[in-house]
Scaffold this motif. Structure first.
Motif, short mmCIF file in Angstrom:
data_model
loop_
_atom_site.label_atom_id
_atom_site.label_comp_id
_atom_site.label_asym_id
_atom_site.label_seq_id
_atom_site.Cartn_x
_atom_site.Cartn_y
_atom_site.Cartn_z
N ALA A 75 0.82 -1.21 0.00
CA ALA A 75 0.00 0.00 0.00
C ALA A 75 0.86 1.26 0.00
CB ALA A 75 -0.93 -0.01 1.20
N LEU A 76 1.89 1.29 0.86
CA LEU A 76 2.76 2.47 0.91
C LEU A 76 3.51 2.66 -0.40
CD1 LEU A 76 4.46 2.79 4.41
CD2 LEU A 76 2.53 4.04 3.46
N LEU A 77 3.93 1.55 -1.00
CA LEU A 77 4.63 1.65 -2.28
C LEU A 77 3.69 2.22 -3.35
CD1 LEU A 77 6.72 -1.63 -2.35
CD2 LEU A 77 7.60 0.70 -2.29
N ASN A 78 2.44 1.77 -3.35
CA ASN A 78 1.48 2.29 -4.33
C ASN A 78 1.31 3.79 -4.19
OD1 ASN A 78 1.01 -0.24 -5.42
ND2 ASN A 78 -0.75 -0.65 -4.12
N PHE A 79 1.12 4.23 -2.92
CA PHE A 79 0.98 5.67 -2.68
C PHE A 79 2.24 6.41 -3.09
CE2 PHE A 79 -2.11 4.39 0.80
CZ PHE A 79 -3.22 4.70 0.04
N SER A 80 3.39 5.85 -2.75
CA SER A 80 4.66 6.52 -3.01
C SER A 80 4.90 6.71 -4.50
CB SER A 80 5.81 5.72 -2.39
OG SER A 80 5.67 5.64 -0.99
N GLU A 107 14.14 -5.93 -11.38
CA GLU A 107 13.47 -7.07 -12.00
C GLU A 107 12.19 -7.46 -11.28
OE1 GLU A 107 14.18 -8.64 -14.80
OE2 GLU A 107 15.90 -7.36 -15.23
N THR A 108 12.02 -7.07 -10.01
CA THR A 108 10.84 -7.45 -9.24
C THR A 108 9.73 -6.40 -9.32
OG1 THR A 108 11.63 -6.41 -7.18
CG2 THR A 108 12.34 -8.68 -7.62
N LEU A 109 9.95 -5.37 -10.08
CA LEU A 109 9.03 -4.24 -10.11
C LEU A 109 7.69 -4.61 -10.75
CD1 LEU A 109 9.32 -1.21 -9.27
CD2 LEU A 109 9.73 -0.72 -11.68
N GLU A 110 6.60 -4.13 -10.16
CA GLU A 110 5.28 -4.30 -10.76
C GLU A 110 5.12 -3.33 -11.92
OE1 GLU A 110 2.18 -3.78 -7.93
OE2 GLU A 110 2.96 -5.27 -6.52
N PHE A 111 4.23 -3.69 -12.84
CA PHE A 111 4.06 -2.86 -14.04
C PHE A 111 3.56 -1.45 -13.69
CE2 PHE A 111 1.23 -1.36 -17.51
CZ PHE A 111 2.23 -1.06 -18.42
N SER A 112 2.62 -1.34 -12.75
CA SER A 112 2.10 -0.02 -12.40
C SER A 112 3.19 0.88 -11.85
CB SER A 112 0.96 -0.15 -11.38
OG SER A 112 1.41 -0.74 -10.18
N HIS A 113 4.12 0.29 -11.06
CA HIS A 113 5.22 1.07 -10.50
C HIS A 113 6.22 1.44 -11.60
CE1 HIS A 113 4.34 -0.99 -6.39
NE2 HIS A 113 3.39 -0.15 -6.76
N PHE A 114 6.46 0.50 -12.50
CA PHE A 114 7.33 0.77 -13.65
C PHE A 114 6.78 1.93 -14.47
CE2 PHE A 114 8.40 -0.01 -18.16
CZ PHE A 114 9.79 -0.05 -18.09
N SER A 115 5.47 1.92 -14.67
CA SER A 115 4.81 2.98 -15.43
C SER A 115 5.02 4.34 -14.77
CB SER A 115 3.32 2.67 -15.55
OG SER A 115 2.65 3.71 -16.24
#
Length: 696
Positions: A255-260, A292-300
Motif C-alpha cells: 500500500a505504501l509503495l502504491n501511494f509513493s 526485475e521485481t518491479l510491478e508494471f504499475s510502478h514501472f509505469s
C-alpha cells in the motif's frame, strides 16, 4: 489515482533511515535530512505548553464533554485499533446522515477547539485520547468541512509542525485527523497548502513509526488537487520518496509503495519541482525502473517521471555528462520484458505509450551537442544501436535510427557510417522488408542524413537505394513515408549521373515485358498523378528539375551518357514536365517556383524536351503565369524584404524569358501557330521593356 486513503491508527516496523551521504560513481545523492534542512521552517500559533494549571478532575470533565460532542454525532469505530494498510486503497465509506445523531457544524465544535487549546496549555494526559476520538470521528465525511471551519484542522497542523516537542501518540492521531479531514475536501486542503504544512508532514517520512501514516496523509491532500501537487514537487517529495524506496525504508508494504509511486509521478508533472530536484533523481528513477521485481504499475510511474525529467535541458545534460544514456536504453529494453496484463486494453495502450515516451526522451538527449562528445561512433552504445536497426521490436529500431541519425551531423561522421560501418546496408534491408510505417519513416530520415555527405550518394545508389524506396512510393497508408521516400530519390540523384541512370533504369530487364519500357521514374510520376499532397508533388518536381540541372549541361558538352539519359527521360515518360508546372503554380515557396522556371527552361533547350514543355503549358496554368511573369514590372519598394522579392521577380522573369526563347527555337512545329505568335509577342514586349528600362 481515484481513491482516498482512509486513515485509522498506528502500525510500525520499519528500519531507521541511514544518515551518511550516498554516492554511486560520480553521483552525489544528498541525504534526505539535508534536503529537508534546506526548506523553510514553521511558526506555530499554539499557546505555550504548561502555561496554565488545570486540576485533573477538570481535565477529565473537559475530555468527557469533548467525547460526548463527537460520539453523539459519530458511531464508535470499533475497528479503530485494527488498522490495516490494505484498506487504504478502498474509498471511505459514505455516511448516512439520517442514521447519525447530533449536529455536525463549526458552531457545535467551538467548545471542542476551546477544550483542545486548554488540554494543550495544561499539558494534559487526556490530549492524546481526545485526539484519537477526533481522529476516529474524522473518518466520517460529514465532519470534514466543520473540522476545517472550526479551527480543529489548523490546531493539529500546528501540533505536527512542532515535531520534536510532541510525543508519537499525539503525532500519530494528529496526522490521522489531517489526512481524513483532507480526503475529498478542497477547502481543508487549501488550509494545508497555504501554510506549507505538506513540508511538516513530509518530515515524518523519516520517522519509522510514522512514515506509514504520513505518506497516505500527503496522498489524501494531493488527490485531484493541483495546488498540492505543485507544493509537494517544490518540497522535493519525489526525490525523498525515491531515496527511501531505494534505501529499503518502504519495502514489503504494497500500500505504501502504491501511494509513493503515485506521488512520485504527481510531483514529476510539476516543472518547478523538477528544476529543484537533485541531479541524482534521474539515477534513482532509472535504477528503480530496472528492478526485475518491479510491478508494471510502478514501472509505469517511474518511466513517466523519468521522461518528464528528461524533457528538461538540465537533466538531459546531467544524463549525457554522467554516462547515463545506457541506463535509459536499458529501461527501453526492459519495457519489452516486464510482465503486464496483455488481455487488458488499458495496459497494452499504457506500455505502448511508455515506449514512445522513452524514445522521445532519448531523441531529445541524443540531439544534445554533448551527446556526440560523450558517445562517439566507436563507443559501445553506438554498436548497440547499430544492432537495433534490424531488431525485432519497432521501438528499438526507431530508437536506433533517431539516435544514430542525431550523431550523423557532419560529413565526416556520415561518411564513416556508410564507408566503414556500412550501416546503410542494414537500413536498406529494413526498407525492403515488412516493417511498419513508423520504422520506415525513421529509417528514411536516417538515410536522408547519410545521403548528404561526400561520396555517400554513389555508395547508396550502388547498394540499391532507388529500388528500395520505389516500393514505398505506393505506401498510401502513411503519407510521411511516401514523402520521405520521394525526398530520398531527389537527394541521391543530386549531381550524380550514376544515380540518375539508376532512377531511369527499366523496371524489368526482359525486353518482352511491358515493364521494360517503364522506369523507376515512371513510378515516381505515377505518384505525382495520384497524390493530393503538394509537398510530395513539389518534391517530385524538384527531382525532375535536378535531373535536368545535371544532364542538360553535360549533354550540351557532348557527353554521350547524358544525351542517352535525356532521350530516355523524354521518350519514356509522358507528362515528365507536369511536376515542374506544379512547382511553378504553387504559391507557398517562391524559391521552388524559381527552380521550376529554371528547370522548364533547361528542358526547352532539348528538342525532345520541348514537346514535354508544350504539354505542360497546355495542361496547366503555367501559360497564364508565364504572361504575368514576363509582363510584371519591378517593384519600386525599399527595404531588405522588398529587395529579396525584387531579386526573386527578376530571376523568375529572366528564366521565363529564356524558356520562351528556347521554345521558339526548338519547338519544331509542336506549338500551334496562334500560341507561337503569342509567345513571340511576349518576347518582343519583354525585350522592349528591358530597353525602356535601360534608356531610363
Amino acid at each position: 489515482m481515484s481513491s482516498q486513503a482512509g486513515i485509522s491508527t498506528a502500525q510500525s516496523g520499519h528500519g531507521a533511515v541511514g544518515q551518511s551521504v550516498s554516492k554511486k560513481g560520480d553521483w552525489d545523492l544528498p541525504p534526505i535530512e539535508d534536503i529537508l534542512s534546506d526548506l523553510s521552517g514553521f511558526s506555530s500559533s499554539l499557546p505555550a505548553r504548561g502555561a496554565e494549571a488545570v486540576d485533573s478532575e477538570e481535565q477529565q470533565g473537559m475530555f468527557r464533554a469533548l467525547r460526548d460532542i463527537i460520539e453523539k454525532a459519530q458511531e464508535s469505530d470499533e475497528a479503530g485499533n485494527n488498522f490495516d494498510l490494505q484498506e487504504l486503497h478502498a474509498s471511505l465509506e459514505e455516511s448516512d446522515a439520517t442514521t447519525r445523531r447530533g449536529r455536525r457544524d463549526a458552531e457545535t465544535l467551538q467548545s471542542v477547539i476551546d477544550t483542545l487549546n486548554k488540554l494543550w496549555t495544561c499539558n494534559s494526559e487526556y490530549l492524546v485520547q481526545a485526539t484519537e476520538i477526533i481522529a476516529n470521528g474524522s473518518r466520517d465525511p460529514l465532519w470534514r468541512a466543520p473540522f476545517g471551519q472550526s479551527g480543529i484542522l489548523k490546531f493539529f497542523l500546528d501540533v505536527i509542525s512542532l515535531k520534536d516537542e510532541v510525543d508519537t501518540g499525539l503525532l500519530l492521531h494528529s496526522l490521522r485527523v489531517i489526512g481524513n479531514s483532507c480526503a475529498d475536501t478542497d477547502e481543508n486542503r487549501d488550509i494545508v497548502v497555504k501554510g506549507n504544512y505538506t513540508l511538516a508532514i513530509i518530515r515524518y517520512f523519516l520517522d519509522p513509526q510514522l512514515v506509514f501514516i504520513a505518506i497516505p496523509v500527503i496522498y489524501n491532500i494531493c488527490m485531484d488537487y493541483e495546488p498540492a501537487h505543485t507544493q509537494i514537487a517544490t518540497n522535493r517529495t519525489a526525490y525523498i520518496l525515491l531515496k527511501l524506496i531505494k534505501d529499503g525504508e518502504i519495502e514489503n508494504n504494497e500500500a505504501l509503495l502504491n501511494f509513493s509511486y503515485d506521488l512520485i509521478e504527481l510531483a514529476s508533472e510539476q516543472a518547478e519541482g523538477i528544476e529543484k530536484s537533485p541531479d541524482g533523481t534521474i539515477l534513482l528513477l532509472t535504477e528503480l525502473a530496472l528492478d526485475e521485481t518491479l510491478e508494471f504499475s510502478h514501472f509505469s510511474s517511474l518511466v513517466t517521471s523519468l521522461t518528464a525529467y528528461l524533457e528538461k535541458e538540465k537533466f538531459q545534460t546531467v544524463c549525457v555528462s554522467n554516462g547515463m544514456v545506457e541506463g535509459i536504453l536499458d529501461v527501453l529494453r526492459r519495457s519489452f520484458s516486464i510482465e503486464f496484463d496483455q488481455s487488458s486494453a488499458e495496459d497494452v495502450k499504457a506500455i505502448a505509450q511508455l515506449r514512445l515516451k522513452i524514445n522521445q526522451a532519448l531523441a531529445e538527449v541524443s540531439a544534445s551537442p554533448l551527446f556526440a562528445q560523450h558517445y562517439p561512433l566507436d563507443s559501445s552504445i553506438s554498436q548497440s544501436l547499430k544492432s537495433w536497426v534490424v531488431a525485432d521490436e519497432d521501438q528499438l529500431q526507431i530508437c536506433a535510427c533517431v539516435m544514430l541519425g542525431n550523431l550523423a551531423r557532419s560529413d565526416e561522421v556520415c561518411q564513416v557510417m556508410v564507408r566503414d560501418l556500412k550501416i546503410h546496408e542494414e537500413l536498406i534491408s529494413v526498407l525492403n522488408g515488412e516493417s511498419r510505417g513508423a520504422v520506415l519513416h525513421s529509417s528514411l530520415g536516417f538515410l536522408k542524413n547519410l545521403a548528404i555527405a561526400g561520396d555517400n550518394r554513389v555508395i547508396l545508389g550502388e547498394a540499391g537505394i532507388i529500388p528500395a524506396v520505389s516500393r514505398l512510393w505506393a505506401y498510401e497508408s502513411v503519407p510521411q513515408v511516401q514523402f520521405s521516400a520521394a525526398s530520398i530519390a531527389r537527394q541521391v540523384i543530386i549531381s550524380s549521373i550514376d544515380n540518375i541512370s539508376h532512377l531511369l533504369a527499366p523496371l524489368s530487364q526482359d525486353p518482352d515485358s511491358p515493364a521494360n519500357q517503364r522506369t523507376y521514374l515512371s513510378l515516381l510520376l505515377s505518384l505525382f498523378e495520384k497524390s493530393d499532397s503538394m509537398p510530395i508533388k513539389t518534391e517530385i518536381g524538384r527531382t525532375v528539375a535536378s535531373i535536368c540541372r545535371t544532364l542538360s549541361p553535360k549533354a550540351r558538352d557532348g557527353d554521350e551518357q547524358a544525351n542517352t539519359l535525356l532521350d530516355k527521360l523524354f521518350t519514356l515518360h509522358e507528362g515528365v514536365a507536369l511536376p515542374l508546372g506544379a512547382m511553378i503554380t504553387q504559391t507557398q515557396w517562391p524559391v521552388v517556383r524559381s527552380e521550376g522556371w529554371f528547370a522548364l527552361a533547361l528542358m526547352a533547350t532539348n528538342k525532345l524536351g520541348c514537346a514535354a514543355v508544350v504539354d505542360c503549358l497546355h495542361k496547366t496554368e503555367v501559360t497564364e503565369l508565364l504572361k504575368t511573369t514576363l509582363g510584371a514590372e519591378t517593384s519600386g519598394q525599399d527595404g531588405a524584404e522588398e529587395e529579396i522579392d525584387k531579386s526573386q521577380e527578376n530571376k523568375d522573369r529572366d528564366n521565363a524569358f529564356i524558356l520562351v526563347k528556347e521554345l521558339l527555337k526548338n519547338e519544331a512545329g509542336a506549338l500551334p501557330v496562334g500560341y507561337r505568335d503569342m509567345l513571340g509577342d511576349l518576347v518582343k514586349a519583354h525585350t522592349f521593356q528591358l530597353g525602356a528600362t535601360a534608356d531610363a
